[in-house]
Design an enzyme around this catalytic site. Structure first.
Site, PDB file in Angstrom:
ATOM      1  CB  CYS A  12      -1.306 -15.061  -6.706  1.00  0.00           C
ATOM      2  SG  CYS A  12      -1.588 -16.770  -7.126  1.00  0.00           S
ATOM      3  CB  CYS A  36      -3.497 -17.668  -9.437  1.00  0.00           C
ATOM      4  SG  CYS A  36      -4.486 -16.886  -8.167  1.00  0.00           S
ATOM      5  CB  CYS A  41     -10.472  -7.038  -7.677  1.00  0.00           C
ATOM      6  SG  CYS A  41      -9.668  -8.469  -8.404  1.00  0.00           S
TER       7      CYS A  41
END
Length: 162
Positions: free
Chosen positions: A10, A86, A94
């Site tokens: 998150c 989220c 990422c």
């Protein structure tokens, strides 16, 4: 049966991903080792999240807000699964995770945005906890070691829709 590493992500790593880490480590200790991290960690865990976990008798001792960069280094545990919880983190670029883990998005409304009384805020954390608990329970019910990669990915995505 193999033990799998799972990382819950998150943005702030202060509530939802922290709760998911604690829930998974409580429910699936012989099947999973859970971790959590954030792209922009807050540096502290929300008191409401800790209070919610404590009410459910989950261990909070080792929980801390941390960056996802801790898990993208060569000496980090190799993840089998990376789950974003989220919507902001799901849309971010990422890091490249060692081992190419399977990923999925299980969006959960941010209880930290709740307004109103303390009871209203506690209810928002309770609702997030229940949703994460249900999804993690479904994951734990899957015969992970018997599913091929494509089938497992479909199941992970389906869980995120529940």
């Amino acid at each position: 049966m193999a033990t799998h590493n799972i990382l819950f992500i998150c943005t702030g790593n202060s509530a939802r991903s922290i709760m998911a880490e604690a829930i998974m480590n409580h429910l699936g200790p012989h099947r999973f080792t859970a971790y959590s991290a954030g792209s922009q960690p807050k540096g502290r865990v929300k008191e409401e999240a800790l209070r919610c976990l404590t009410r459910h008798q989950l261990d909070t001792q080792e929980l801390r807000s941390k960056s996802w960069s801790e898990f993208a280094t060569p000496d980090a545990p190799v993840m089998d699964f990376v789950i974003t919880v989220c919507d902001n983190a799901a849309g971010e670029v990422c890091p490249v995770w060692p081992g190419q883990p399977m990923s999925a998005h299980w969006g959960v409304e941010d209880p930290s945005n709740a307004t109103g009384s303390e009871a209203d805020k506690d209810k928002a954390f309770w609702d997030a906890f229940i949703q994460l608990h249900r999804r993690i329970s479904i994951l734990l019910s899957l015969p992970i070691d018997k599913l091929d990669r494509l089938s497992l990915k479909k199941e992970l995505d389906r869980i995120g829709q529940s």
